[in-house]
Design a protein around this motif. Structure first.
Motif, mmCIF file in Angstrom:
data_model
loop_
_atom_site.group_PDB
_atom_site.id
_atom_site.type_symbol
_atom_site.label_atom_id
_atom_site.label_comp_id
_atom_site.label_asym_id
_atom_site.label_seq_id
_atom_site.Cartn_x
_atom_site.Cartn_y
_atom_site.Cartn_z
ATOM 1 N N LEU A 251 0.854 -1.182 0.000
ATOM 2 C CA LEU A 251 0.000 0.000 0.000
ATOM 3 C C LEU A 251 0.891 1.233 0.000
ATOM 4 O O LEU A 251 1.826 1.335 0.799
ATOM 5 C CB LEU A 251 -0.912 -0.013 1.228
ATOM 6 C CG LEU A 251 -2.101 0.932 1.177
ATOM 7 C CD1 LEU A 251 -2.991 0.652 -0.020
ATOM 8 C CD2 LEU A 251 -2.930 0.799 2.445
ATOM 9 N N GLU A 252 0.571 2.143 -0.920
ATOM 10 C CA GLU A 252 1.406 3.313 -1.118
ATOM 11 C C GLU A 252 0.976 4.467 -0.221
ATOM 12 O O GLU A 252 -0.204 4.630 0.062
ATOM 13 C CB GLU A 252 1.333 3.746 -2.590
ATOM 14 C CG GLU A 252 -0.042 4.189 -3.081
ATOM 15 C CD GLU A 252 -0.958 3.047 -3.513
ATOM 16 O OE1 GLU A 252 -0.599 1.884 -3.287
ATOM 17 O OE2 GLU A 252 -2.039 3.335 -4.067
ATOM 18 N N HIS A 253 1.971 5.253 0.204
ATOM 19 C CA HIS A 253 1.722 6.475 0.962
ATOM 20 C C HIS A 253 2.644 7.555 0.415
ATOM 21 O O HIS A 253 3.524 7.267 -0.390
ATOM 22 C CB HIS A 253 1.966 6.242 2.449
ATOM 23 C CG HIS A 253 1.091 5.170 3.008
ATOM 24 N ND1 HIS A 253 -0.204 5.386 3.392
ATOM 25 C CD2 HIS A 253 1.315 3.843 3.191
ATOM 26 C CE1 HIS A 253 -0.744 4.250 3.796
ATOM 27 N NE2 HIS A 253 0.154 3.293 3.685
ATOM 28 N N SER A 286 9.331 -1.861 -6.265
ATOM 29 C CA SER A 286 9.352 -0.978 -7.421
ATOM 30 C C SER A 286 7.964 -0.369 -7.654
ATOM 31 O O SER A 286 7.817 0.830 -7.901
ATOM 32 C CB SER A 286 9.813 -1.795 -8.634
ATOM 33 O OG SER A 286 9.807 -1.025 -9.795
ATOM 34 N N HIS A 287 6.950 -1.210 -7.541
ATOM 35 C CA HIS A 287 5.565 -0.777 -7.762
ATOM 36 C C HIS A 287 5.167 0.306 -6.753
ATOM 37 O O HIS A 287 4.714 1.385 -7.133
ATOM 38 C CB HIS A 287 4.647 -2.000 -7.622
ATOM 39 C CG HIS A 287 3.195 -1.720 -7.855
ATOM 40 N ND1 HIS A 287 2.545 -2.087 -9.006
ATOM 41 C CD2 HIS A 287 2.251 -1.119 -7.084
ATOM 42 C CE1 HIS A 287 1.272 -1.721 -8.933
ATOM 43 N NE2 HIS A 287 1.068 -1.132 -7.772
ATOM 44 N N GLU A 288 5.375 0.028 -5.477
ATOM 45 C CA GLU A 288 4.907 0.966 -4.450
ATOM 46 C C GLU A 288 5.710 2.265 -4.479
ATOM 47 O O GLU A 288 5.181 3.339 -4.214
ATOM 48 C CB GLU A 288 4.967 0.321 -3.058
ATOM 49 C CG GLU A 288 4.148 -0.961 -2.911
ATOM 50 C CD GLU A 288 2.685 -0.821 -3.301
ATOM 51 O OE1 GLU A 288 2.158 0.299 -3.263
ATOM 52 O OE2 GLU A 288 2.069 -1.839 -3.667
ATOM 53 N N PHE A 320 -3.434 4.498 -13.304
ATOM 54 C CA PHE A 320 -2.617 4.631 -12.091
ATOM 55 C C PHE A 320 -2.088 3.285 -11.597
ATOM 56 O O PHE A 320 -0.974 3.213 -11.093
ATOM 57 C CB PHE A 320 -3.423 5.380 -11.020
ATOM 58 C CG PHE A 320 -3.631 6.814 -11.429
ATOM 59 C CD1 PHE A 320 -2.665 7.760 -11.148
ATOM 60 C CD2 PHE A 320 -4.739 7.194 -12.166
ATOM 61 C CE1 PHE A 320 -2.815 9.070 -11.568
ATOM 62 C CE2 PHE A 320 -4.897 8.503 -12.599
ATOM 63 C CZ PHE A 320 -3.930 9.445 -12.297
ATOM 64 N N GLU A 321 -2.860 2.232 -11.751
ATOM 65 C CA GLU A 321 -2.370 0.905 -11.358
ATOM 66 C C GLU A 321 -1.749 0.157 -12.537
ATOM 67 O O GLU A 321 -0.761 -0.551 -12.372
ATOM 68 C CB GLU A 321 -3.497 0.081 -10.734
ATOM 69 C CG GLU A 321 -3.948 0.580 -9.367
ATOM 70 C CD GLU A 321 -2.853 0.554 -8.305
ATOM 71 O OE1 GLU A 321 -1.775 -0.029 -8.545
ATOM 72 O OE2 GLU A 321 -3.064 1.149 -7.231
ATOM 73 N N GLY A 322 -2.340 0.324 -13.719
ATOM 74 C CA GLY A 322 -1.822 -0.383 -14.899
ATOM 75 C C GLY A 322 -0.443 0.124 -15.305
ATOM 76 O O GLY A 322 0.483 -0.662 -15.518
ATOM 77 N N TYR A 390 -7.709 -4.436 -13.808
ATOM 78 C CA TYR A 390 -7.088 -3.208 -14.337
ATOM 79 C C TYR A 390 -5.584 -3.203 -14.080
ATOM 80 O O TYR A 390 -4.867 -2.391 -14.635
ATOM 81 C CB TYR A 390 -7.766 -1.943 -13.789
ATOM 82 C CG TYR A 390 -7.902 -1.888 -12.287
ATOM 83 C CD1 TYR A 390 -9.089 -2.261 -11.673
ATOM 84 C CD2 TYR A 390 -6.848 -1.470 -11.486
ATOM 85 C CE1 TYR A 390 -9.228 -2.219 -10.301
ATOM 86 C CE2 TYR A 390 -6.979 -1.421 -10.111
ATOM 87 C CZ TYR A 390 -8.172 -1.796 -9.521
ATOM 88 O OH TYR A 390 -8.293 -1.758 -8.155
ATOM 89 N N TYR A 391 -5.103 -4.101 -13.239
ATOM 90 C CA TYR A 391 -3.646 -4.254 -13.066
ATOM 91 C C TYR A 391 -3.071 -4.995 -14.277
ATOM 92 O O TYR A 391 -2.146 -4.520 -14.929
ATOM 93 C CB TYR A 391 -3.327 -5.081 -11.816
ATOM 94 C CG TYR A 391 -3.533 -4.372 -10.510
ATOM 95 C CD1 TYR A 391 -2.502 -3.650 -9.922
ATOM 96 C CD2 TYR A 391 -4.756 -4.447 -9.849
ATOM 97 C CE1 TYR A 391 -2.679 -3.016 -8.703
ATOM 98 C CE2 TYR A 391 -4.944 -3.815 -8.630
ATOM 99 C CZ TYR A 391 -3.906 -3.103 -8.061
ATOM 100 O OH TYR A 391 -4.091 -2.471 -6.864
ATOM 101 N N ILE A 392 -3.635 -6.184 -14.544
ATOM 102 C CA ILE A 392 -3.075 -7.035 -15.604
ATOM 103 C C ILE A 392 -3.330 -6.422 -16.982
ATOM 104 O O ILE A 392 -2.397 -6.148 -17.737
ATOM 105 C CB ILE A 392 -3.711 -8.447 -15.544
ATOM 106 C CG1 ILE A 392 -3.466 -9.074 -14.167
ATOM 107 C CG2 ILE A 392 -3.229 -9.309 -16.702
ATOM 108 C CD1 ILE A 392 -2.302 -9.969 -14.043
#
Ligand SMILES: [Zn+2]
Length: 581
Positions: A251-253, A286-288, A320-322, A390-392
């Protein structure tokens, strides 16, 4: 401080997993002050009703109790008071995920969004937070510490400060004795906080690899000065990594990210190779980290001011997620943490998941984004048939956009230019007071302005439409060849898992063999042709020995009743494979 809200937190009952929170409101609303708990945490898009963890709540003013009443699912109202009011509540905290609050005899971890009530109408006031020290535990957070001048020498507490409620709840806090390590990137101190069973984990290796990822992302967004943007909110960036085999996610902050991952994904001391599972941790880091730019600062319009008691739908989560999912691997490739072959295989895995989701023919990416709250985050046995991730799909479409921008501009531009444009135009001043969000309507224009390529039809076809993605063409731009391979192995077209001595049919894919033969989700497959089923590897080898065209008599338990199905195994499993060219 007169014009501030004072929060005081105490770990109150470790074996019972409870905290006690006291809030001092200096100037309560004259008509009766309302206090509200968020019902969701930004970054995880579903209603979680955090207020249900408040067990008892009291309000006091001038030394005596005053009435406090629940007025809806998330809010309480205090009787009118001309004097300062103190509200005190006990809150249960045993959520092991990165989304809630937790306390046990080894560690405390919490997000403000599931801990601190908001004082409605006063959410723009400064917040002071004092946390009572406990045992010999240490505290870790990117929340700014209060300047010494304001601390009344009270050694019993740790003191923190935020400019407003929104900031208070965007800095998770870990208390305990985790393994720690620091590095510097972009001029900012980065801390790695490793909690849980960290025995023999090689934290130095995680440190070195995380630094490579951070350096490359900082340089991506600020190629000249190479300065990270985090000084707009803190003096540090923290990766909280909780080792827990039962969860996987992050989870990003704004200046931290909370990760939860199994020990099998962490490198052990003395291990030289890069275990395949370790790549999952690197992807998560890397993602977060990328989210610190894309979604924490570059935001969809609706997230400029979160409405924390209701769903905040946007059709742009695929961006934003993709895009973030696409770049998580791009940065591993660019830093050399994975090679091209590994990269191509990661893409291929995503393609196979997408192709085996019948829901991709029903739900568009825009719908998938918008309905995240009730569908992606509330998945059931039928989800692969009815929704698309929506990620994949978002990350594959990001690859497609990157591909066509590169192709049409003769490699002059790429998706990098779109992201950087978004950063300078929308993101870089977000926490410096200039809040601009991206709307659905200006996406095509953003891409056009940053690359001179018109993607109107692309967006119409692949985001708002259900046109099949020309993935093979897109991959050619990156010199990756995609091939459909016939494994010549029969399949049931079902997602399965081992259960007791059988195989549980979790999901029956629409129009597959199992579906057409009458098998159902929830069936427990126990025998094939009178022989007890081979349930190793979640059922992957159950049809070993069978060939295309064979018939099989399948025996299942359904609702405690034994049922038989004669199945014609007339379709083979087809998977995509990639080759570098
Ligand atoms: Zn994400």
């Amino acid at each position: 401080m007169e014009k501030s809200i004072n929060y005081q937190l105490e770990i109150f009952d470790i074996p019972g997993h409870r905290y006690k929170v006291q809030i001092k409101i200096n100037k309560p609303n004259q008509n009766g002050q309302i206090l509200s708990m968020p019902s969701w945490i930004p970054g995880s898009y579903t209603i979680r009703d955090f207020s249900r963890n408040i067990e008892t709540i009291y309000a006091r003013s001038n030394g005596s109790n005053i009435n406090i009443k629940k007025i809806n699912d998330h809010s309480w109202k205090i009787d009118k008071s001309d004097n300062p009011v103190t509200v005190e509540y006990v809150i249960y905290a045993f959520d092991k995920s990165v989304r809630g609050s937790y306390i046990d005899d080894e560690r405390a971890f919490f997000n403000g969004s599931s801990m601190f009530l908001r004082i409605d109408g006063q959410q723009d006031l400064n917040c002071l937070l004092q946390i009572k020290k406990i045992n010999n535990w240490n505290i870790y957070t990117s929340l700014p510490t209060l300047e010494a001048a304001y601390i009344n020498e009270d050694k019993q507490f740790w003191f923190y400060y935020s400019k407003c409620y929104d900031e208070l709840i965007d800095h998770p806090i870990e208390i305990g004795n985790p393994k720690t390590s620091i590095f510097f990137s972009g001029g900012t101190m980065h801390e790695i906080i490793l909690s849980g069973d960290s025995f023999r984990i090689d934290i130095n290796r995680i440190n070195q690899d995380a630094k490579k990822i951070c350096d490359s992302q900082v340089e991506f967004f600020d190629p000249i000065d190479k300065i990270s943007p985090f000084s707009d909110s803190s003096d540090r960036f923290i990766f909280f990594i909780n080792i827990n085999s039962n969860c996987h996610g992050g989870l990003e902050h704004r200046t931290s990210s909370a990760l939860c991952i199994g020990k099998e994904c962490l490198p052990m001391i003395g291990e030289k190779e890069t275990p395949e599972k370790y790549i999952e941790l690197l992807e998560l880091l890397s993602h977060e980290y990328f989210h610190a730019w894309l979604i924490k600062r570059i935001k969809p319009e609706i997230f400029i001011d979160y409405k924390l008691q209701e769903s905040n739908q946007t059709s742009l989560l695929w961006v934003f997620e993709g895009f973030t999912s696409y770049y998580e691997d791009i940065f591993l490739l660019r830093t050399g943490l994975i090679n091209r072959n590994t990269y191509a295989n990661i893409i291929c895995k995503k393609i196979n998941i997408l192709i085996n989701s019948p829901g991709r023919k029903k739900q568009t990416l825009a719908q998938s984004s918008f309905d995240a709250w009730t569908r992606y985050y509330k998945q059931d046995e039928n989800s692969p048939n009815s929704i698309v991730s929506y990620y994949i799909k978002g990350s594959i479409v990001a690859l497609g956009l990157d591909s066509i921008i590169r192709k049409q501009s003769n490699e002059r531009y790429s998706l990098d230019d779109v992201i950087k444009f978004m950063w300078y135009k929308y993101g870089c001043n977000f926490y410096k007071g200039i809040k601009r969000g991206i709307s659905e309507d200006n996406l095509v224009e953003i891409i056009k302005k940053s690359t001179n390529i018109n993607t109107g039809i692309f967006i119409e076809n692949y985001i708002y439409g259900l046109v099949e993605l020309p993935i093979q063409d897109w991959l050619m731009q990156f010199k990756i060849k995609l091939e459909l391979i016939d494994t010549e192995k029969p399949t049931l077209h079902a997602k399965t898992s081992s259960k007791n001595n059988g195989i549980l049919l979790e999901t029956i894919l629409e129009n597959g063999i199992a579906h057409k033969s009458g098998l159902s989700s929830g069936d427990l497959l126990i025998a094939i042709d009178g022989i007890m089923v081979d349930n190793r590897n979640n059922g992957a080898s159950m049809l070993n020995g069978y060939r295309i065209g064979d018939h099989a008599n399948i025996c299942v338990f359904r609702n405690n009743k034994l049922k038989f199905f004669n199945i014609h195994l007339d379709e083979s499993e087809k998977i995509y494979e990639v080759k570098l060219i």
